[in-house]
Design a protein around this motif. Structure first.
Motif, short mmCIF file in Angstrom:
data_model
loop_
_atom_site.label_atom_id
_atom_site.label_comp_id
_atom_site.label_asym_id
_atom_site.label_seq_id
_atom_site.Cartn_x
_atom_site.Cartn_y
_atom_site.Cartn_z
N VAL A 126 0.84 -1.19 0.00
CA VAL A 126 0.00 0.00 0.00
C VAL A 126 0.87 1.24 0.00
O VAL A 126 0.71 2.15 -0.81
N ASN A 127 1.84 1.28 0.91
CA ASN A 127 2.82 2.36 0.95
C ASN A 127 4.04 1.94 0.15
O ASN A 127 4.99 1.37 0.67
N THR A 128 4.00 2.18 -1.16
CA THR A 128 5.07 1.70 -2.04
C THR A 128 6.36 2.50 -1.90
O THR A 128 7.39 2.10 -2.44
N GLU A 129 6.32 3.63 -1.20
CA GLU A 129 7.55 4.40 -1.00
C GLU A 129 8.47 3.72 0.00
O GLU A 129 9.69 3.81 -0.11
N GLU A 130 7.88 3.01 0.98
CA GLU A 130 8.69 2.43 2.05
C GLU A 130 8.65 0.92 2.09
O GLU A 130 9.57 0.28 2.59
N HIS A 131 7.57 0.29 1.60
CA HIS A 131 7.40 -1.16 1.70
C HIS A 131 7.61 -1.61 3.15
O HIS A 131 8.57 -2.32 3.47
N ILE A 132 6.73 -1.18 4.04
CA ILE A 132 6.85 -1.47 5.47
C ILE A 132 6.86 -2.97 5.69
O ILE A 132 6.03 -3.72 5.16
N LEU A 133 7.82 -3.44 6.49
CA LEU A 133 7.97 -4.87 6.78
C LEU A 133 7.02 -5.25 7.90
O LEU A 133 7.09 -4.73 9.00
N ARG A 134 6.12 -6.18 7.59
CA ARG A 134 5.14 -6.64 8.58
C ARG A 134 5.67 -7.80 9.40
O ARG A 134 5.41 -7.90 10.60
N LEU A 135 6.38 -8.70 8.76
CA LEU A 135 6.86 -9.91 9.44
C LEU A 135 8.14 -10.39 8.81
O LEU A 135 8.31 -10.35 7.59
N THR A 136 9.06 -10.84 9.63
CA THR A 136 10.24 -11.56 9.17
C THR A 136 10.35 -12.83 9.99
O THR A 136 10.22 -12.81 11.22
N ARG A 137 10.56 -13.95 9.32
CA ARG A 137 10.52 -15.25 10.00
C ARG A 137 11.36 -16.25 9.23
O ARG A 137 11.45 -16.20 8.00
N ASN A 138 11.96 -17.17 9.95
CA ASN A 138 12.69 -18.26 9.32
C ASN A 138 11.81 -19.50 9.27
O ASN A 138 11.11 -19.83 10.25
N ALA A 139 11.84 -20.19 8.14
CA ALA A 139 11.06 -21.42 7.96
C ALA A 139 11.79 -22.30 6.97
O ALA A 139 12.45 -21.82 6.05
N CYS A 140 11.68 -23.62 7.16
CA CYS A 140 12.29 -24.57 6.21
C CYS A 140 13.74 -24.16 5.96
O CYS A 140 14.09 -23.68 4.88
N GLY A 141 14.57 -24.34 6.93
CA GLY A 141 15.92 -23.78 6.98
C GLY A 141 16.79 -23.94 5.76
O GLY A 141 17.71 -23.16 5.55
N ASN A 142 16.53 -24.94 4.92
CA ASN A 142 17.35 -25.14 3.73
C ASN A 142 16.73 -24.55 2.46
O ASN A 142 17.17 -24.85 1.36
N GLY A 143 15.71 -23.71 2.63
CA GLY A 143 15.12 -23.05 1.47
C GLY A 143 13.63 -23.26 1.36
O GLY A 143 13.13 -24.35 1.61
N VAL A 144 12.91 -22.20 0.99
CA VAL A 144 11.47 -22.27 0.76
C VAL A 144 11.22 -22.35 -0.74
O VAL A 144 11.76 -21.57 -1.51
#
Length: 588
Positions: free
Chosen positions: A40-58
């Motif tokens: 929605v805010n394309t000027e900043e691209h606010i980060l909602r979530l950062t998470r690790n999953a499937c450690g060898n690649g998604v």
């Protein structure tokens, strides 16, 4: 093509998908890093979530219909499938049941929620929730990898396709087996992708047999086959597909996007691009044409407004740098084996390359707009090559040339490892190249990394490390030596056609656009995720950049809005103009 570029990932991005409400994008990379970011805010691209999953690649992900839950799958050590909330990352169930890598997942878009997965263990698993638990597993139908599973838009059916060239349909609510895709007119290679039509009545599949097919979901019959090329090559293998409204699209091994029409067996449009870092760009301003070369040796021809026209030369020739002639009909390419090749752009596909010119460690090449000749920088010489591909002159140097630029009336600037900027001039009467002077800053000394002559030949800009120096050539006077805002070594620079602005880039993600004659006035543009390899102006307001992200970009700058002027001790102001990418990046 207008696009947004997001540089949040530090590793190669493997998948990205919009949320159903179109407010968010979830993306994941080869290290298992999952990001949810704002659109929605394309000027900043606010980060909602950062998470690790499937450690060898998604490898794949899917959203729930309310945009609150996300399912990811990949090559995890403990878990290969996970479902979590998009706002806080909390797990929603225990997704057990697979042994090994899971290649695909799909979320049923209505209650009761279901999640389907398929993997290298040949299993199609069916989970109920939330919280999600394994309900059923089918290991009897597929005899090879399950490459993709997908619920139909009306949620009534589930389809799975695999490397065994088969496709199977299940009930989307109960997971009961329904039917299989017909063996008549079937794929002869692995089916890598599948997509439903919006009405849930048909299926589009993509295969390594270099075709795509449309199937009737009710009968399983093939109703259309798309042949991707008259003489298919290895790179014409199809790896994925999309069916959105009336748009049908596939992607091949080279990363090209192919548009399809249900009524025609032939592709209607192909969007091409680079799959390796772009190393050089050559712009022909009168025709809005430009050419790019990448580290894999591929040369592409582009139109500024329409995008990629295709390969400028039929076969990869291990190109290092490229320049185009005044009429945009001839390309001069320096090769990594130290040779120079000049070839017409519209060459016959199987025509042999002309006899190359041997020039030890040839690198940069430019076209002299006054004569139409090409100038090529070698290990210890500057060579003049005609548009016909003949060497017509050479000037041996006692130094190693490091950069090259040509201005008005065949005035040439050559940066050297001897810390001097050498000024040359071409004499068309006797076809000779001679040195007429040198320039060196009394303060900033070192190897010259880039140089550029203004179109009228009055100003010369060159760089030493991260410092830019500006000279008036006519009276050999230093104008500025305090353009110091780059944080990485400068490797490329170019003047706008009107000579009012200078664009510089190098070993950092940013380019700087300087206002000639103004000491502290500049724009900072984040043009890449790692480094910029080349810049070139299309006109007085549009500048092209290429670099490590494999995507040529056109930046349109409104110079009527004055930027802030700051002293040398202050950080540079930041402004990012609209990015117009003639080629889609791999995420598009």
């Amino acid at each position: 093509m207008i696009c947004e570029l997001y540089y949040g990932h530090k590793s190669p991005t493997s998948v990205a998908k919009w949320s159903p409400n179109e407010n968010w994008i979830c993306s994941a990379d080869s290290t298992g890093h999952v990001l949810v970011w704002d659109m929605v805010n394309t000027e900043e691209h606010i980060l909602r979530l950062t998470r690790n999953a499937c450690g060898n690649g998604v490898f794949d992900l899917a959203w729930s219909d309310d945009s609150q839950r996300i399912c990811v799958c990949g090559a995890g050590k403990e878990r290969s499938v996970e479902v979590f909330f998009a706002d806080n990352g909390a797990a929603v169930g225990d997704m057990m049941g697979h042994v090994g890598t899971v290649l695909s997942c799909s979320f049923r878009q209505q209650r009761p929620y279901r999640v389907a997965t398929g993997g290298e263990d040949r299993h199609v698993n069916f989970y109920k929730g939330p919280p999600f638990q394994l309900d059923q597993s089918d290991a009897t139908h597929h005899s090879n990898f399950v490459n993709q599973v997908e619920f139909s838009p009306d949620n009534a059916l589930l389809v799975s396709v695999g490397s065994d060239r088969k496709g199977f349909l299940y009930n989307g609510k109960t997971f009961e087996y329904v039917s299989a895709l017909s063996d008549q007119n079937a794929h002869t290679g692995a089916i890598m992708g599948v997509a439903w039509s919006p009405d849930s009545h048909r299926l589009l599949t993509a295969s390594t047999d270099k075709t795509a097919k449309i199937w009737d979901a009710a009968t399983g019959a093939c109703v259309q086959t798309f042949v991707m090329a008259p003489k298919p090559e290895v790179n014409d293998q199809q790896l994925g597909c999309l069916w959105s409204r009336d748009i049908l699209m596939t992607v091949n091994l080279r990363g090209e996007l192919t548009y399809l029409d249900e009524r025609s067996p032939q592709p209607t449009r192909v969007i091409r691009g680079h799959n390796a870092p772009v190393t050089s760009i050559a712009v022909h301003q009168p025709s809005n044409t430009f050419f790019t070369s990448d580290s894999a040796g591929r040369l592409l021809s582009w139109d500024v407004n329409e995008g990629c026209r295709g390969a400028a030369l039929p076969n990869p020739i291990n190109t290092c740098a490229v320049a185009c002639s005044r009429d945009a009909e001839t390309l001069c390419s320096t090769l990594r084996d130290g040779k120079v090749v000049v070839k017409p752009v519209r060459a016959v596909p199987d025509a042999p390359l002309p006899e190359p010119i041997a020039l030890p460690e040839s690198s940069q090449t430019v076209c002299d707009p006054a004569t139409g000749n090409f100038l090529v920088m070698g290990e210890a010489a500057i060579v003049v090559v005609s548009p016909a591909g003949q060497q017509i002159a050479a000037l041996p140097t006692a130094y190693r040339p490091t950069c090259l630029s040509v201005g008005a009336e065949s005035h040439i600037a050559v940066g050297g490892s001897d810390q001097f900027l050498h000024m040359l001039i071409w004499n068309p009467e006797n076809n000779t190249l001679g040195e007429v002077g040198t320039v060196q800053s009394p303060i900033h000394k070192g190897r010259i990394t880039a140089c550029a002559m203004s179109p009228n030949g009055q100003r010369i800009a060159y760089s030493v490390g991260t410092t830019i120096l500006l000279y008036f050539w006519a009276d050999r006077q230093l104008e500025f030596d305090t353009w110091l805002y780059h944080v990485g070594e400068i490797s490329t620079m170019a003047w706008s056609p009107d000579g009012a602005h200078l664009a510089t880039g190098g070993h950092e993600p940013n380019i700087l656009v300087w206002y000639a004659g103004e000491r502290y006035t500049r724009l900072r543009i984040c043009a890449d995720n790692l480094f910029v390899t080349d810049v070139a102006w299309v006109n007085d307001t549009d500048v092209m950049t290429v670099g490590s992200d494999m995507t040529p970009k056109l930046w349109r700058i409104d110079f009527s809005v004055p930027p802030a002027q700051t002293p040398a001790s202050s950080p540079a102001p930041s402004r990012t103009p609209t990015s117009v990418a003639p080629t889609p990046s791999p995420a598009l």
